[in-house]
Design a protein around this motif. Structure first.
Motif, PDB file in Angstrom:
ATOM      1  N   PRO A   1     -63.910  13.035 -87.704  1.00 24.70           N
ATOM      2  CA  PRO A   1     -63.672  13.464 -89.096  1.00 24.70           C
ATOM      3  C   PRO A   1     -64.772  13.072 -90.079  1.00 24.70           C
ATOM      4  CG  PRO A   1     -62.228  11.635 -88.494  1.00 24.70           C
ATOM      5  CD  PRO A   1     -62.905  12.068 -87.245  1.00 24.70           C
ATOM      6  N   ARG A   2     -65.659  12.158 -89.716  1.00 27.19           N
ATOM      7  CA  ARG A   2     -66.691  11.722 -90.663  1.00 27.19           C
ATOM      8  C   ARG A   2     -68.110  12.107 -90.239  1.00 27.19           C
ATOM      9  NH1 ARG A   2     -62.814   7.766 -90.739  1.00 27.19           N
ATOM     10  NH2 ARG A   2     -61.992   7.245 -92.816  1.00 27.19           N
ATOM     11  N   ALA A   3     -68.302  12.493 -89.009  1.00 27.66           N
ATOM     12  CA  ALA A   3     -69.658  12.746 -88.513  1.00 27.66           C
ATOM     13  C   ALA A   3     -70.148  14.138 -88.905  1.00 27.66           C
ATOM     14  CB  ALA A   3     -69.685  12.606 -86.991  1.00 27.66           C
ATOM     15  N   PRO A   4     -71.457  14.290 -89.133  1.00 26.35           N
ATOM     16  CA  PRO A   4     -72.018  15.632 -89.319  1.00 26.35           C
ATOM     17  C   PRO A   4     -71.818  16.465 -88.050  1.00 26.35           C
ATOM     18  CG  PRO A   4     -73.618  13.919 -89.895  1.00 26.35           C
ATOM     19  CD  PRO A   4     -72.491  13.239 -89.212  1.00 26.35           C
ATOM     20  N   ILE A   5     -71.575  17.766 -88.234  1.00 27.40           N
ATOM     21  CA  ILE A   5     -71.407  18.698 -87.111  1.00 27.40           C
ATOM     22  C   ILE A   5     -72.597  19.639 -87.109  1.00 27.40           C
ATOM     23  CG2 ILE A   5     -69.912  20.385 -85.998  1.00 27.40           C
ATOM     24  CD1 ILE A   5     -68.525  17.718 -86.321  1.00 27.40           C
ATOM     25  N   LEU A   6     -73.362  19.640 -86.025  1.00 31.36           N
ATOM     26  CA  LEU A   6     -74.503  20.547 -85.876  1.00 31.36           C
ATOM     27  C   LEU A   6     -74.143  21.650 -84.890  1.00 31.36           C
ATOM     28  CD1 LEU A   6     -76.220  18.482 -87.418  1.00 31.36           C
ATOM     29  CD2 LEU A   6     -77.973  18.741 -85.658  1.00 31.36           C
ATOM     30  N   ILE A   7     -74.248  22.893 -85.325  1.00 27.44           N
ATOM     31  CA  ILE A   7     -74.056  24.036 -84.429  1.00 27.44           C
ATOM     32  C   ILE A   7     -75.432  24.478 -83.955  1.00 27.44           C
ATOM     33  CG2 ILE A   7     -73.222  26.393 -84.182  1.00 27.44           C
ATOM     34  CD1 ILE A   7     -71.194  25.822 -86.382  1.00 27.44           C
ATOM     35  N   ARG A   8     -75.695  24.250 -82.703  1.00 28.92           N
ATOM     36  CA  ARG A   8     -76.999  24.603 -82.149  1.00 28.92           C
ATOM     37  C   ARG A   8     -76.943  26.025 -81.620  1.00 28.92           C
ATOM     38  NH1 ARG A   8     -80.704  25.630 -77.553  1.00 28.92           N
ATOM     39  NH2 ARG A   8     -82.540  24.382 -77.969  1.00 28.92           N
TER      40      ARG A   8
ATOM     41  N   GLY B   1     -76.900  38.237 -81.495  1.00 24.25           N
ATOM     42  CA  GLY B   1     -76.060  37.409 -82.349  1.00 24.25           C
ATOM     43  C   GLY B   1     -75.229  36.420 -81.563  1.00 24.25           C
ATOM     44  N   GLY B   2     -74.821  35.343 -82.256  1.00 26.59           N
ATOM     45  CA  GLY B   2     -73.961  34.344 -81.648  1.00 26.59           C
ATOM     46  C   GLY B   2     -72.549  34.405 -82.213  1.00 26.59           C
ATOM     47  N   HIS B   3     -71.773  33.352 -81.964  1.00 32.15           N
ATOM     48  CA  HIS B   3     -70.385  33.310 -82.406  1.00 32.15           C
ATOM     49  C   HIS B   3     -70.225  32.660 -83.771  1.00 32.15           C
ATOM     50  CE1 HIS B   3     -69.980  33.917 -78.055  1.00 32.15           C
ATOM     51  NE2 HIS B   3     -68.829  34.491 -78.337  1.00 32.15           N
ATOM     52  N   PHE B   4     -71.254  31.988 -84.247  1.00 38.08           N
ATOM     53  CA  PHE B   4     -71.187  31.318 -85.538  1.00 38.08           C
ATOM     54  C   PHE B   4     -72.267  31.864 -86.459  1.00 38.08           C
ATOM     55  CE2 PHE B   4     -69.740  28.058 -82.422  1.00 38.08           C
ATOM     56  CZ  PHE B   4     -68.418  27.949 -82.854  1.00 38.08           C
ATOM     57  N   GLY B   5     -71.967  31.840 -87.750  1.00 35.42           N
ATOM     58  CA  GLY B   5     -72.915  32.316 -88.736  1.00 35.42           C
ATOM     59  C   GLY B   5     -72.856  31.486 -89.993  1.00 35.42           C
ATOM     60  N   PRO B   6     -73.514  31.943 -91.070  1.00 32.01           N
ATOM     61  CA  PRO B   6     -73.558  31.168 -92.316  1.00 32.01           C
ATOM     62  C   PRO B   6     -72.185  30.815 -92.866  1.00 32.01           C
ATOM     63  CG  PRO B   6     -75.176  32.945 -92.362  1.00 32.01           C
ATOM     64  CD  PRO B   6     -74.356  33.147 -91.122  1.00 32.01           C
ATOM     65  N   ALA B   7     -71.184  31.659 -92.623  1.00 31.35           N
ATOM     66  CA  ALA B   7     -69.842  31.360 -93.145  1.00 31.35           C
ATOM     67  C   ALA B   7     -69.242  30.113 -92.523  1.00 31.35           C
ATOM     68  CB  ALA B   7     -68.918  32.555 -92.899  1.00 31.35           C
ATOM     69  N   ASP B   8     -69.738  29.718 -91.372  1.00 30.96           N
ATOM     70  CA  ASP B   8     -69.204  28.527 -90.710  1.00 30.96           C
ATOM     71  C   ASP B   8     -69.873  27.244 -91.193  1.00 30.96           C
ATOM     72  OD1 ASP B   8     -67.414  29.800 -88.615  1.00 30.96           O
ATOM     73  OD2 ASP B   8     -69.326  30.785 -88.165  1.00 30.96           O
ATOM     74  N   ALA B   9     -70.991  27.360 -91.889  1.00 30.77           N
ATOM     75  CA  ALA B   9     -71.736  26.183 -92.345  1.00 30.77           C
ATOM     76  C   ALA B   9     -71.140  25.699 -93.662  1.00 30.77           C
ATOM     77  CB  ALA B   9     -73.211  26.518 -92.496  1.00 30.77           C
ATOM     78  N   VAL B  10     -69.997  25.046 -93.567  1.00 30.50           N
ATOM     79  CA  VAL B  10     -69.254  24.578 -94.730  1.00 30.50           C
ATOM     80  C   VAL B  10     -69.088  23.068 -94.626  1.00 30.50           C
ATOM     81  CG1 VAL B  10     -67.070  24.715 -95.985  1.00 30.50           C
ATOM     82  CG2 VAL B  10     -68.025  26.767 -94.921  1.00 30.50           C
TER      83      VAL B  10
ATOM     84  N   GLY C   1     -63.275  33.468 -74.145  1.00 28.19           N
ATOM     85  CA  GLY C   1     -63.655  34.499 -75.097  1.00 28.19           C
ATOM     86  C   GLY C   1     -64.034  33.892 -76.418  1.00 28.19           C
ATOM     87  N   ALA C   2     -64.105  34.749 -77.450  1.00 30.01           N
ATOM     88  CA  ALA C   2     -64.564  34.288 -78.758  1.00 30.01           C
ATOM     89  C   ALA C   2     -63.648  33.224 -79.342  1.00 30.01           C
ATOM     90  CB  ALA C   2     -64.674  35.473 -79.709  1.00 30.01           C
ATOM     91  N   ALA C   3     -62.354  33.281 -79.014  1.00 24.40           N
ATOM     92  CA  ALA C   3     -61.422  32.296 -79.578  1.00 24.40           C
ATOM     93  C   ALA C   3     -61.773  30.878 -79.156  1.00 24.40           C
ATOM     94  CB  ALA C   3     -59.999  32.638 -79.159  1.00 24.40           C
ATOM     95  N   ALA C   4     -62.346  30.729 -77.969  1.00 22.66           N
ATOM     96  CA  ALA C   4     -62.692  29.390 -77.491  1.00 22.66           C
ATOM     97  C   ALA C   4     -63.735  28.736 -78.393  1.00 22.66           C
ATOM     98  CB  ALA C   4     -63.206  29.466 -76.061  1.00 22.66           C
ATOM     99  N   PHE C   5     -64.622  29.522 -79.005  1.00 25.18           N
ATOM    100  CA  PHE C   5     -65.641  28.952 -79.878  1.00 25.18           C
ATOM    101  C   PHE C   5     -65.010  28.430 -81.162  1.00 25.18           C
ATOM    102  CE2 PHE C   5     -68.007  31.395 -76.870  1.00 25.18           C
ATOM    103  CZ  PHE C   5     -69.182  30.698 -76.705  1.00 25.18           C
ATOM    104  N   ARG C   6     -64.026  29.174 -81.693  1.00 25.39           N
ATOM    105  CA  ARG C   6     -63.317  28.693 -82.879  1.00 25.39           C
ATOM    106  C   ARG C   6     -62.568  27.409 -82.555  1.00 25.39           C
ATOM    107  NH1 ARG C   6     -65.935  30.630 -86.891  1.00 25.39           N
ATOM    108  NH2 ARG C   6     -66.651  32.700 -86.325  1.00 25.39           N
ATOM    109  N   GLU C   7     -61.894  27.399 -81.428  1.00 27.54           N
ATOM    110  CA  GLU C   7     -61.145  26.215 -81.009  1.00 27.54           C
ATOM    111  C   GLU C   7     -62.086  25.021 -80.841  1.00 27.54           C
ATOM    112  OE1 GLU C   7     -58.260  24.733 -77.309  1.00 27.54           O
ATOM    113  OE2 GLU C   7     -59.198  26.727 -77.271  1.00 27.54           O
ATOM    114  N   MET C   8     -63.243  25.262 -80.255  1.00 30.28           N
ATOM    115  CA  MET C   8     -64.216  24.193 -80.031  1.00 30.28           C
ATOM    116  C   MET C   8     -64.661  23.573 -81.352  1.00 30.28           C
ATOM    117  SD  MET C   8     -67.901  24.456 -78.040  1.00 30.28           S
ATOM    118  CE  MET C   8     -68.481  25.864 -78.994  1.00 30.28           C
ATOM    119  N   LEU C   9     -64.961  24.391 -82.359  1.00 27.13           N
ATOM    120  CA  LEU C   9     -65.414  23.870 -83.644  1.00 27.13           C
ATOM    121  C   LEU C   9     -64.317  23.070 -84.329  1.00 27.13           C
ATOM    122  CD1 LEU C   9     -67.650  23.659 -85.731  1.00 27.13           C
ATOM    123  CD2 LEU C   9     -66.914  25.873 -86.661  1.00 27.13           C
TER     124      LEU C   9
END
Length: 669
Positions: free
Chosen positions: A185-192, A203-212, A169-177
């Motif tokens: 800990p040092r690499a850039p993270i790209l959400i495709r 819509g997807g599971h991630f949005g602008p609020a996750d791009a931090v 479910g949706a929780a798995a996406f949060r856990e994955m990120l």
């Protein structure tokens, strides 16, 4: 044997492509309730599937679940694009781990050890990478990926059936990120994000609020294969791109239970079913998921087809979309050609025609379109009007029509070269780049099959009706094809020998005892182009002006030419060819070259690899029956035995007046 398949969804019944795929698989759609021995169709676990399940329980009928195959279309299904194939599954759904699916049963029970099958699988994987093909293909292979060294996190559609029924479910996406950030800990993270999210459809599971911080949403239209190449790690819940990561050599971390988890190819954090107790190679699982399980459909020939034929079709459609999506301003296009050009290049956005180069460039700059220009009409110094804009030079392809272009027969193949043009050896062309790069996996074998077809059916560039030859003199026969003497290939590619008379004389000097057979160019014979040689019979032993070139090539021992395409057709049929100019097929080790061949042609491709570049990869083809972009094999089949376009009465009348009007440029532009 055809079986009745009851549907509860009007969409299934009304969609012609789905009906044709199911018919090819042996099913006839019906609305009447089934008996206990009948079958009911459900679209996966979609909105109408519950009605199908309830009806199956009530009647005791069997249930068949349908889903798109994993190479679907250029654009997502919600855009209206029909699929190229279906998974027709009597067991389950590939994304639902609650019960085995057809793919899982194949993966568990089929030996998957046939060398031919695994060779097809490896070639298929290599070809998808080489040609940038995926489930959806509305991306730009030329769009650069980010600098390598990033972690790729793959988003999916919110509320999708694959998530609801995929054991997560949706929780798995949060856990994955979170895992991706902690692990790296040092690499850039790209959400495709999913293609339908990029298109604004869902819509997807991630949005602008996750791009931090170092986390970034990535929506650029980059090929998934290019993204995977630059990634240092891949994280997914159950996306098909996770399987593509496996095929690209990754061992992705998987937080769901997709069909590709549990076989030893992934790092599984989603607890896939324990029944998946077999260890597979990527090629074995690909063979099950892409070759054995799906029912593929050829939309041009309207019949079931192989995985490879489906890839051929998807590659043709994807190429057309990618090259035409911005639209074109077309320059130097004669009036009679414009309808055919619209069919080739105007499917996404109608072509805009212009007669003046400056006006064409301004319109292209203003509208963001690319430029199309007929190769012979290009002016010195023509440059792209804006950064990123492409100029493509258009010419007839080498499997053109059944009848002459000068007789206004529309083409079935056109070349749109963004580098140069094949008949101008004074500069590089896209064809030269394709030859140097070599064919994709399986490409040589594909070209060999095409060569065999062309040789067997006698198809050539203009494919005239075949007929018997007159009796030919005995001896060593050399075919000398005449050319249109103002042709662009002679203007740019001829050496010291630049006329039909000089060609015949050179062939006679070098071969005084041979039987020379001179074949004037059909356009010259028809009186449409210059190059007539009334005295040819004084030099040649025989002049043949109306005979089928394929039959004639088969009857001779070799060919001497300046730059004629007939020399290429002779190569295809295994005949030695001597070139006194620099045609596109000279300089690659396939011909005896007496002309000024460019030194940059260093590759030695072999005939099959060269034919792949020249007939399969370089031109674009359009099926005259379906109107769809198509592979070379479809056009070769149409030219041999199928319906092909011919000029209407008006065009035939215009053809007769063409020579008289040749100087009136405004009539033709």
């Amino acid at each position: 044997m055809t079986r009745s398949l009851t549907v509860v969804s009007a969409g299934l019944l009304l969609d012609r492509r789905l009906r044709r795929i199911l018919a090819g698989a042996g099913y006839r759609l019906a609305l009447r309730p089934p008996g206990p021995d009948g079958l009911i169709a459900a679209w996966g676990h979609g909105r109408t599937a519950a009605r199908a399940v309830a009806l199956a329980r009530r009647t005791g009928a069997g249930l068949i679940r349908l889903e798109d195959a994993f190479l679907r279309s250029v654009r997502p299904g919600r855009s209206g694009a029909p699929p190229l194939g279906l998974l027709i599954d009597p067991h389950g759904v590939h994304y639902d781990p609650a019960r085995p699916s057809l793919i899982e049963r194949l993966a568990l029970d089929d030996p998957l050890d046939d060398a031919h099958l695994l060779g097809r699988a490896r070639d298929g994987i290599g070809r998808l990478k080489a040609e940038n093909l995926s489930k959806y293909n509305d991306f730009d292979p030329a769009c650069p990926p980010p600098p390598p060294g990033y972690v790729l996190v793959i988003d999916q559609l919110r509320g999708d059936a694959a998530i609801r029924h995929g054991g997560t479910g949706a929780a798995a996406f949060r856990e994955m990120l979170v895992h991706a950030q902690l692990d790296h800990p040092r690499a850039p993270i790209l959400i495709r994000r999913h293609p339908e999210t990029r298109a604004g459809l869902r819509g997807g599971h991630f949005g602008p609020a996750d791009a931090v911080g170092r986390v970034r949403l990535f929506d650029d239209p980059v090929s998934p294969w290019a993204l995977l190449e630059g990634a240092i790690a891949v994280y997914t819940v159950s996306s098909l791109m996770g399987f593509e990561a496996v095929l690209a050599g990754h061992r992705p971390k998987v937080f769901g239970q997709p069909f590709y988890a549990g076989w030893g190819l992934t790092e599984d954090l989603g607890d896939p079913p324990g029944r998946r107790n077999r260890r597979l190679t990527a090629a074995q699982l690909f063979a099950a998921s892409h070759i054995l399980a799906p029912h593929w459909h050829d939309p041009c020939r309207d019949r079931p087809c192989s995985f490879e034929e489906a890839v051929d079709q998807l590659a043709a459609e994807s190429r057309a979309w990618r090259e035409d999506r911005r639209g074109h301003v077309a320059l130097g296009m004669r009036l009679w050609k414009r309808r055919a050009l619209q069919g080739f290049f105007g499917r996404e956005q109608p072509l805009r025609f212009a007669a003046d180069p400056a006006r064409a460039a301004a319109r292209a700059r203003h509208t963001g379109r690319d430029l199309l220009i007929w190769a012979g009409a290009e002016t010195e110094g023509l440059a792209p009007a804006a950064p990123g804009q492409t100029i493509r030079r258009v010419e007839d392809g080498f499997l053109r029509s059944r009848g002459l272009g000068a007789a206004l027969v529309p083409p079935l193949s056109l070349i749109a070269d963004p580098v140069g043009i094949h008949h101008d050896p004074t500069r590089p062309s896209a064809l030269e780049a394709l030859v140097a790069a070599g064919p994709p996996p399986g490409g040589r074998e594909r070209a060999e099959r095409l060569i065999a077809r062309l040789t067997r059916t006698g198809v050539t560039k203009f494919s005239p009706p075949q007929g018997p030859l007159p009796d030919l003199p005995p001896g060593h026969r050399i075919l000398v094809p005449g050319q249109v003497e103002d042709d662009a290939s002679l203007r740019h590619g001829a050496g010291p020998v630049r006329s039909n008379r000089a060609l015949l004389e050179a062939a006679r000097r070098a071969n005084p005892r041979a039987v020379l057979i001179y074949k004037p160019h059909p356009d010259v014979v028809a009186g449409l182009r210059p190059g007539a040689l009334p005295e040819a019979g004084e030099i040649a032993d025989l002049v043949l002006d109306g005979d089928d070139p394929a039959t004639l090539i088969a009857a001779v021992d070799e060919v001497w030419t300046m730059t004629s395409t007939l020399g290429f057709e002779a190569l295809i049929r295994g005949k030695p060819v001597t070139c006194l100019g620099a045609p596109f097929y000279a300089g690659w080790g396939l011909t005896r070259d007496l002309g000024p061949v460019p030194a940059r042609r260093q590759a030695r491709p072999g005939l099959a690899a060269f034919v792949h570049a020249a007939l399969i990869a370089y031109p674009r083809y359009r099926d005259p029956v379906s109107g769809l972009p198509c592979p070379a094999e479809v056009v070769a089949e149409r030219l041999a035995e199928g319906p092909v376009p011919a000029p209407g009465p008006g065009l035939r009348l215009l053809s007769k007046a063409q020579g008289a009007l040749a100087g009136w440029a405004w009539v033709w532009r």
